[in-house]
Write a protein that holds these residues in place. Structure first.
Motif, PDB file in Angstrom:
ATOM      1  N   HIS A  91     -58.959  73.219  -4.213  1.00  0.00           N
ATOM      2  CA  HIS A  91     -59.163  74.242  -3.185  1.00  0.00           C
ATOM      3  C   HIS A  91     -60.415  75.028  -3.560  1.00  0.00           C
ATOM      4  CE1 HIS A  91     -56.859  76.226  -6.363  1.00  0.00           C
ATOM      5  NE2 HIS A  91     -57.687  77.237  -6.094  1.00  0.00           N
ATOM      6  N   HIS A  93     -62.763  78.951  -3.317  1.00  0.00           N
ATOM      7  CA  HIS A  93     -62.837  80.405  -3.145  1.00  0.00           C
ATOM      8  C   HIS A  93     -64.278  80.728  -2.748  1.00  0.00           C
ATOM      9  CE1 HIS A  93     -58.964  80.977  -5.294  1.00  0.00           C
ATOM     10  NE2 HIS A  93     -59.359  79.907  -5.969  1.00  0.00           N
ATOM     11  N   GLU A 104     -64.792  83.187  -8.415  1.00  0.00           N
ATOM     12  CA  GLU A 104     -63.767  84.009  -9.097  1.00  0.00           C
ATOM     13  C   GLU A 104     -64.240  84.377 -10.500  1.00  0.00           C
ATOM     14  OE1 GLU A 104     -59.736  82.187  -8.398  1.00  0.00           O
ATOM     15  OE2 GLU A 104     -59.804  83.888  -7.003  1.00  0.00           O
ATOM     16  N   HIS A 117     -61.746  74.719  -7.412  1.00  0.00           N
ATOM     17  CA  HIS A 117     -60.702  74.555  -8.432  1.00  0.00           C
ATOM     18  C   HIS A 117     -59.963  73.252  -8.221  1.00  0.00           C
ATOM     19  CE1 HIS A 117     -60.498  79.178  -9.090  1.00  0.00           C
ATOM     20  NE2 HIS A 117     -61.458  78.597  -9.793  1.00  0.00           N
ATOM     21  N   THR A 198     -54.782  82.472 -10.144  1.00  0.00           N
ATOM     22  CA  THR A 198     -55.502  83.649  -9.640  1.00  0.00           C
ATOM     23  C   THR A 198     -54.935  84.137  -8.315  1.00  0.00           C
ATOM     24  OG1 THR A 198     -57.136  82.402  -8.380  1.00  0.00           O
ATOM     25  CG2 THR A 198     -57.616  82.803 -10.717  1.00  0.00           C
TER      26      THR A 198
HETATM   27 ZN   LIG Z   1     -58.290  78.759  -7.214  1.00  0.00          ZN
END
Ligand SMILES: [Zn+2]
Ligand SMILES: NS(=O)(=O)c1c(F)c(F)c(S(=O)(=O)CCO)c(N[C@H]2CCc3ccccc32)c1F
Length: 263
Positions: A91, A93, A104, A117, A198
């Protein structure tokens, strides 16, 4: 479903009320800065097995309201970690079209444009990710920092499907490809530390590997990521753009991050 968000009353400051681990120890993400880094010569390059998935196979890409995630094939796993870890999903961010600083993890206080990630679980000890995700040796997540550069045809194999997962719970099939192409060239240079998910439930169950070298995607690809998706369902009268879906860096005292490279 999971009632948490990145903005407003259910934002990250409120997460610990419903998800106590989010207010606990070993939280991620963190900032990598020189006085917490320590070189470790035992950190070997990771080995990726089964990452070259044939185009006859398909990955399911889904908008889950928090991110866009792609389920990976259980034939994909990593070696050279304390255990064998099997791939579960990947996925992203990201930030927003006015501020492309949605990574992140940060390096010397600097955000990158976005972060990919790849979530794996310890398949030597646990039958599936649900059993693994709240165990201290349960998960291993690979993080790839993304920055602006030339068009990236490998990332486009995922990004070209964003128009079919604009709204929460929409999904689409993505033909298999070599997921290794999403990683930087230098697999031998990375940051390593023990941290957490996270997002809620923020279990401190993640062995993080953050590659030192960012991967480049184009300005147009980044804009597509920042503008394509919504957190809300297609019929929601108040659509919410899926932007700024990154957690802020967490306090990291009395701990070290191990690096596989000499800076
Ligand atoms: Zn993540
Ligand atoms: N940044 S991160 O790597 O910590 C991270 C996420 F940021 C994230 F959004 C998700 S999720 O599944 O899309 C939504 C919340 O669980 C997961 N999903 C993980 C957590 C729990 C779980 C259970 C089954 C499959 C994947 C996951 C995640 F590990």
């Amino acid at each position: 479903g999971s009632k948490w968000s990145y903005i407003g009353p259910d934002g990250e400051k409120a997460w610990p009320k419903k998800y106590p681990f989010c207010g606990g120890v070993f939280q991620s993400p963190i900032d990598f800065h020189k006085d917490i880094l320590q070189y470790d010569s035992n950190l070997l390059p990771l080995e990726f097995i089964g990452y070259n998935v044939p185009s006859t196979d398909q990955f399911t890409l889904i908008n889950n309201g928090h991110s866009v995630k792609m389920y990976l094939s259980p034939t994909m796993y990593i070696r050279n970690l304390p255990f064998e870890y099997t791939a579960s999903q990947l996925h992203l961010h990201w930030g927003n079209r006015n501020k492309s600083e949605g990574s992140e993890h940060t390096v010397s206080g600097k955000h990158f444009a976005a972060e990919l990630h790849i979530v794996h679980y310890n398949s030597e000890k646990y039958p599936d990710i649900t059993a693994a995700m709240d165990k201290s040796d349960g998960l291993a997540v690979l993080a790839i920092l993304l920055e602006i550069g030339p068009f990236n045809p490998s990332y486009e194999k995922i990004f070209r499907h964003f128009r079919n997962v604009k709204y929460k719970d929409q999904m689409v099939q993505v033909p298999g490809f070599n997921v290794r192409e999403l990683l930087p060239d230098r697999l031998d240079e990375y940051y390593r530390y023990e941290g957490s998910l996270t997002t809620p439930p923020c279990y401190p169950s993640v062995l993080w590997t953050v590659f030192r070298h960012p991967v480049k995607i184009s300005q147009e690809q980044l804009l597509a990521l920042e503008t394509a998706m919504y957190c809300t369902e297609s019929d929601d009268p108040e659509p919410l753009e899926m932007v700024d879906n990154f957690r802020n860096v967490q306090e990291f005292h009395e701990r070290l991050v191990f690096i596989s490279f000499r800076e």
